[in-house]
Design a protein around this motif. Sequence first.
Motif, short mmCIF file in Angstrom:
data_model
loop_
_atom_site.label_atom_id
_atom_site.label_comp_id
_atom_site.label_asym_id
_atom_site.label_seq_id
_atom_site.Cartn_x
_atom_site.Cartn_y
_atom_site.Cartn_z
N GLN A 84 0.85 -1.39 0.06
CA GLN A 84 0.07 -0.07 -0.05
C GLN A 84 0.92 1.28 0.04
N LYS A 85 2.22 1.39 0.59
CA LYS A 85 2.86 2.34 0.87
C LYS A 85 3.41 2.56 -0.65
N ALA A 86 3.89 1.63 -1.32
CA ALA A 86 4.51 1.57 -2.76
C ALA A 86 3.45 2.02 -3.78
N SER A 87 2.14 1.50 -3.38
CA SER A 87 1.19 2.23 -4.32
C SER A 87 0.80 3.60 -4.08
N LEU A 88 0.78 4.05 -2.73
CA LEU A 88 0.38 5.49 -2.64
C LEU A 88 1.59 6.30 -3.14
N SER A 89 2.98 5.98 -2.87
CA SER A 89 4.06 6.75 -3.37
C SER A 89 4.01 6.69 -5.02
N PHE A 90 3.76 5.72 -5.61
CA PHE A 90 3.62 5.73 -7.03
C PHE A 90 2.42 6.62 -7.42
N SER A 91 1.43 6.57 -6.84
CA SER A 91 0.04 7.33 -7.39
C SER A 91 0.21 8.66 -6.93
N ALA A 92 1.13 9.30 -6.08
CA ALA A 92 1.54 10.75 -5.71
C ALA A 92 2.74 10.87 -7.03
N MET A 93 3.60 9.93 -7.39
CA MET A 93 4.49 10.40 -8.17
C MET A 93 3.72 10.78 -9.64
N ILE A 94 2.74 9.89 -9.92
CA ILE A 94 1.99 10.05 -11.20
C ILE A 94 1.14 11.55 -11.13
N GLN A 95 0.72 11.78 -9.88
CA GLN A 95 -0.09 13.05 -9.91
C GLN A 95 1.09 14.23 -10.22
N ILE A 96 2.16 14.15 -9.57
CA ILE A 96 3.17 15.32 -9.72
C ILE A 96 3.60 15.35 -11.38
N ARG A 97 3.62 14.19 -11.93
CA ARG A 97 3.89 14.20 -13.31
C ARG A 97 2.95 14.78 -14.02
N ASN A 98 1.59 14.42 -13.67
CA ASN A 98 0.64 14.91 -14.44
C ASN A 98 0.32 16.70 -14.26
N ARG A 99 0.92 16.94 -13.14
CA ARG A 99 0.87 18.39 -12.93
C ARG A 99 2.01 19.19 -13.59
N LEU A 100 3.13 18.59 -13.66
CA LEU A 100 4.09 19.11 -14.29
C LEU A 100 3.84 18.98 -16.00
N VAL A 101 3.29 18.13 -16.45
CA VAL A 101 3.04 18.12 -18.12
C VAL A 101 1.90 19.22 -18.08
N GLN A 102 1.09 19.33 -17.53
CA GLN A 102 0.04 20.28 -17.51
C GLN A 102 0.63 21.88 -17.42
N ALA A 103 1.72 21.95 -16.40
CA ALA A 103 2.20 23.24 -16.43
C ALA A 103 3.12 23.55 -17.48
N PHE A 104 3.77 22.52 -17.96
CA PHE A 104 4.51 22.59 -19.11
C PHE A 104 3.55 22.99 -20.54
N ASP A 105 2.47 22.56 -20.67
CA ASP A 105 1.63 22.68 -21.77
C ASP A 105 1.02 24.13 -21.67
N ASP A 106 0.99 24.58 -20.28
CA ASP A 106 0.09 25.96 -20.11
C ASP A 106 1.34 26.90 -20.58
N VAL A 107 2.47 26.87 -20.39
CA VAL A 107 3.74 27.66 -20.64
C VAL A 107 3.76 27.42 -22.14
N ILE A 108 3.72 26.48 -22.87
CA ILE A 108 3.88 26.23 -24.27
C ILE A 108 2.84 27.03 -24.99
N LYS A 109 1.53 26.97 -24.14
CA LYS A 109 0.63 27.76 -24.84
C LYS A 109 0.35 29.14 -24.72
N MET A 110 1.34 29.73 -23.93
CA MET A 110 1.04 31.26 -23.42
C MET A 110 1.37 32.00 -24.94
N PRO A 111 0.80 33.08 -25.03
CA PRO A 111 1.28 33.84 -26.17
C PRO A 111 2.26 34.85 -26.11
N ILE A 112 3.12 35.12 -26.99
CA ILE A 112 4.29 35.68 -26.57
C ILE A 112 3.95 37.19 -27.11
#
Length: 112
Positions: A84-112
Motif C-alpha cells: 500500500q505504501k508503494a502504491s500510494l507513493s507511485f500514485s503521488a508520483m504520477i499526480q506530480i508528473r501530471n501536474r508538471l506536464v500540465q504546467a509545461f503545456d500551459d507555458v507552451i500555450k502562452m502567447p508571446i
Amino acid sequence: MVNGTVISANSLMETFSLQREVAKGAISIKSNSMDNDIDMGSFTDLMKQKVASVNEAQNYSSNLMKAVDSGRSDDLVGAMVASQKASLSFSAMIQIRNRLVQAFDDVIKMPI
C-alpha cells in the motif's frame, strides 16, 4: 477579507509598493542564514532521487510479497502495508508528473 482578516487599502498599497521596489532591484533579498546547511540541488536531481525512492519502495514491496507467496515469510500484514505504501507513493508520483506536464503545456500555450 483574506483568511478572516480584513485588508485595508493602505496596507495593500504598502505591499504593492514594497513588491515594486523588490522588482526594481532597489531592495535585495538575502539568503536565509538558516539554509547554510541545506544543499540546494537542482530540480532534476530532486526528481531523480524521488523516482529512485519510489522504485525502491516498489522493489521492497515486491520482495516481501514474493517471500510471503513462496512461504519464506509469514508477515502478510507487513507485505500488504509495504504494498500500500508503494502504491500510494507511485500514485503521488504520477499526480506530480501530471501536474508538471500540465504546467509545461500551459507555458507552451502562452502567447508571446
